[in-house]
Write an enzyme that holds these catalytic residues in place. Structure first.
Site, PDB file in Angstrom:
ATOM      1  N   SER A 552      -9.444 -26.631 -77.742  1.00 36.61           N
ATOM      2  CA  SER A 552     -10.357 -27.478 -77.483  1.00 36.61           C
ATOM      3  C   SER A 552     -12.078 -26.576 -76.906  1.00 36.61           C
ATOM      4  O   SER A 552     -12.188 -25.459 -77.260  1.00 36.61           O
ATOM      5  CB  SER A 552     -10.759 -28.745 -76.405  1.00 36.61           C
ATOM      6  OG  SER A 552     -11.639 -29.762 -77.116  1.00 36.61           O
ATOM      7  N   HIS A 667      -6.249 -34.252 -82.402  1.00 35.37           N
ATOM      8  CA  HIS A 667      -6.779 -33.304 -82.088  1.00 35.37           C
ATOM      9  C   HIS A 667      -5.486 -32.786 -80.604  1.00 35.37           C
ATOM     10  O   HIS A 667      -5.999 -31.818 -79.670  1.00 35.37           O
ATOM     11  CB  HIS A 667      -7.587 -33.624 -81.132  1.00 35.37           C
ATOM     12  CG  HIS A 667      -8.857 -32.820 -80.167  1.00 35.37           C
ATOM     13  ND1 HIS A 667      -9.073 -31.250 -80.560  1.00 35.37           N
ATOM     14  CD2 HIS A 667      -9.167 -33.298 -79.390  1.00 35.37           C
ATOM     15  CE1 HIS A 667      -9.863 -30.780 -79.733  1.00 35.37           C
ATOM     16  NE2 HIS A 667      -9.944 -31.321 -78.507  1.00 35.37           N
TER      17      HIS A 667
END
Length: 693
Positions: A552, A667
């Protein structure tokens, strides 16, 4: 618990140019812009080809099947601690294993939960639902009507992303409510106002989302279908969110509207019969919880005589009357940071870091004063709140460290007691390793703490295979945690593990984070490099044996580290990453992070972003370490185009790399235990090839 803004971090935090293209590339001269078409035929054909090549390299390695079996044993183990959530006077849990990869939403009593073999009742079989409806449903929690908490709005994600479908569900009959509330898939917020009414933020009409892709219009919705708009934000805002303040018996004492101006700046207003009434706060403040008629906030900047990081309270009745004055609850010291804030029925619970180690304080409000006591929990460990009870003052706390497995403690905030109720068995042989904390000196002289977990018997001659992790963003701290997959697949085989607590995180409060925002971001990258050099100076490892991992926002860190200091590492794992920092704000939720990185559409911001953006700073002729880049097609938070285009740019330059893209999971990449096991097996095969062979 944490504010709604912070919950979107998890935080845990796109554009290749041709060889001759200078920083500042636009979509018009980006030859790989087509890889941003998430499900496009050409893009997916490219993904399939990349996956095949990487699988041939990693999954054909003789170690892969062993690593996979070990990882599968961890992620599908039956003796895991079932994560508890208080609901309806008992405990909920979502259980995933090899037989139920999508999960069982189940319930038991508190008393039964405390036993070795709780008697669970299945509320919803998510695998069966997915099979029946032909969808890849994953359970993302439920919003339940208080006080009974048996009428719930279930959040279902098709593929594991952030976008969810909402459906009303009756936990007594264990069935979806015929004719009940239901909202189509999207990024949306919902809270109960009463049994007949919701307050909802979602895309009501096409385009009614902020530029960040979040709701901008809040409406009340009744069972009759009647809707009433109560707030409309601006397209340029990040989001508009409702916060319902729950009083005694679950009643609605008030509604706060949070208008997210940026990721870190908000306006908070009370929703009243007279309209919106602004709550006097600085822009950088976060609403945390509500207890005993007190609305709790943390301050991320100095304001009104309060220091950054302070925990303050407003009396709700005074806010409604327009006579409120904030009261200080707690001001963290220079080596402290508030990590979590949550309310029980009558207590305020605060989880802290002190020198990057955890503690929990419980605060009580009586006679106009706040007083606290510290819960008796293990020291020199990471301590986090798991859940708090709305019906009494009990709370669950998780305790862990690098070498001590997770243990679950049930505490009573009013009594100030805590007792261990469950403990994870050891997943790897930890006695061979030791933990040390050191401090490196960064480019501006700042001391940067970091933890090293290394084999006791290994010689300090620079030969220890070492994996270094960093994040450095969004005020997210990275204290010691128990990582069974790293322990089993990496440390048991002689590897060392390092967490670099670089600036940008929340280890020492807002100032530690804000010191590297926007034009100062380079300092975070300097911190990371400084830790690597300190490891070399201590002869723990060397560039030949050092690898780095980030995901991320950590993908910014690892790709910048790769392009700025290719000589410092021999392996680079880039997962679910932000990379093209000149275009990040145009992709998925990227526009919400302008407060962190700056706005590439502003010339001054673009200039400092272009100096470090990994995608634009790859240079022909440089010997880069072979990177392993991985992402997820269904990641609707950080766009998969970042990872795809970085790989394509490396391919164009003839730089060796590996690329793998899982096609569902979102994610977090961990929605399915089997796929998660394969994910980590590939990671550690790559790291073993690069650092141990």
């Amino acid at each position: 618990m944490k504010s709604l803004a912070a919950a979107l971090l998890a935080l845990a935090v796109a554009l290749p140019a041709a060889s001759q293209t200078p920083p500042g590339a636009t979509p018009d001269n980006d030859p790989y812009i087509w890889l941003e078409d998430v499900d496009g035929a050409r893009a997916m054909q490219w993904v399939e080809g990349q996956n095949a090549k990487s699988a041939a390299r990693l999954e054909k390695d003789p170690r892969f099947e062993t690593f996979l079996a070990e990882a599968r044993g961890i992620f599908t183990a039956k003796d895991r601690i079932p994560t508890p959530r208080f609901r309806a006077g008992g405990i909920d849990n979502l259980w995933q294993d090899d037989a139920h990869p999508h999960g069982l939403w189940r319930h038991t009593s508190v008393e039964s939960y405390r036993t070795a073999s709780p008697a669970w009742t299945t509320i919803l079989d998510v695998d069966a639902l997915a099979k029946a409806e032909g969808k890849r449903w994953f359970y993302k929690g439920a919003v339940c009507l208080k006080p009974a908490e048996t009428t719930c709005l279930v959040r279902l994600s098709n593929g594991g992303g952030d976008a969810v479908e909402l459906r009303e569900f009756d936990t007594r009959s264990r069935a979806f409510t015929a004719g009940g509330f239901r909202f189509a898939e999207g990024k949306q917020y919902v809270e109960w106002l009463d049994p007949q009414t919701l307050i909802v933020g979602r895309e009501w009409a096409p385009g009614e989302l902020t530029e960040s892709g979040y709701p901008m219009v809040l409406k009340t919705v009744s069972r009759t279908g009647e809707t009433k708009e109560v707030f409309r934000s601006q397209k340029s805002d990040v989001w508009a969110q409702p916060v319902v303040l729950r009083g005694e018996g679950g009643r609605t004492d008030g509604v706060i509207v949070q208008r997210g101006l940026t990721f870190y700046e908000s306006e908070y207003s009370l929703l009243t019969d007279r309209g919106l009434v602004r709550i006097p706060l600085p822009a950088k403040a976060q609403q945390q919880d509500y207890v005993d008629g007190q609305v709790i906030f943390t301050l991320q900047e100095a304001w009104g005589g309060f220091q950054p990081g302070a925990l303050i309270a407003y009396e709700l009745a005074a806010l409604k009357a327009g006579t409120a004055k904030p009261q200080l609850i707690f001001a963290p010291g220079p080596r402290q940071a508030i990590q979590q804030v949550a309310a029980t029925d009558g207590q305020l619970v605060v989880a802290l870091l002190e020198d990057v180690k955890g503690a929990v304080d419980v605060w009580d409000y009586a006679g106009g004063r706040w007083t606290s006591k510290r819960l008796p929990l293990p020291k020199d460990a990471n301590v986090t709140l798991v859940d708090t009870s709305p019906k009494d003052d009990r709370l669950f706390v998780n305790v862990e460290s690098f070498l001590e497995p997770n243990s679950l403690w049930l505490a009573d905030g009013a009594a100030g007691t805590a007792a261990q109720v469950k403990a994870l068995p050891a997943r790897f042989a930890a006695k061979t390793h030791l933990v040390e904390q050191f401090w490196a000196t960064s480019s501006d002289g700042t001391k940067i703490p970091y933890f090293v977990v290394r084999p006791k018997a290994a010689k300090l001659d620079g030969s220890i295979p070492t994996l270094m992790y960093g994040y450095g963003g969004f005020e997210v701290a990275k204290p010691p945690i128990y990582m069974p997959e790293a322990g089993k697949l990496w440390m048991e085989r002689g590897g060392a593990y390092v967490i670099a607590n670089i600036r940008g995180g929340g280890e020492f409060g807002p100032a530690w984070h804000q010191s590297v925002l926007r034009e100062k971001r380079q300092l975070a990258f300097d911190d990371f490099a400084a830790v690597a050099r300190d490891l070399f100076a201590r002869k723990i490892t060397s560039a030949r044996r050092l690898g780095i991992y980030g995901r991320s926002n950590g993908g910014v860190l690892t790709t910048v580290s790769m392009t700025q200091h290719p000589e410092l590492w021999n392996a680079v794992v880039v997962e679910s990453p932000l990379i093209d920092m000149l275009r990040y704000h145009k992709l998925s939720a990227g526009a919400s992070w302008v407060g962190e990185y700056g706005n590439p559409d502003v010339a001054e911001d673009r200039a400092f972003i272009a100096r470090y953006s990994g995608y634009q700073n790859l240079k022909p002729g440089v010997r880069y370490p072979e990177a392993y880049i991985t992402t997820n097609t269904r990641d609707d938070r950080v766009h998969p185009g970042h990872a795809r285009k970085f790989a394509a740019r490396l391919e164009e330059m003839g730089v060796p790399y590996l690329y793998y893209e899982q096609t569902f999971g979102g994610h977090a990449n961990d929605a399915d235990p089997e796929l998660n096991a394969r994910r980590w097996a590939r990671h550690y095969v790559y790291l073993a090839q690069k650092l141990m062979d």
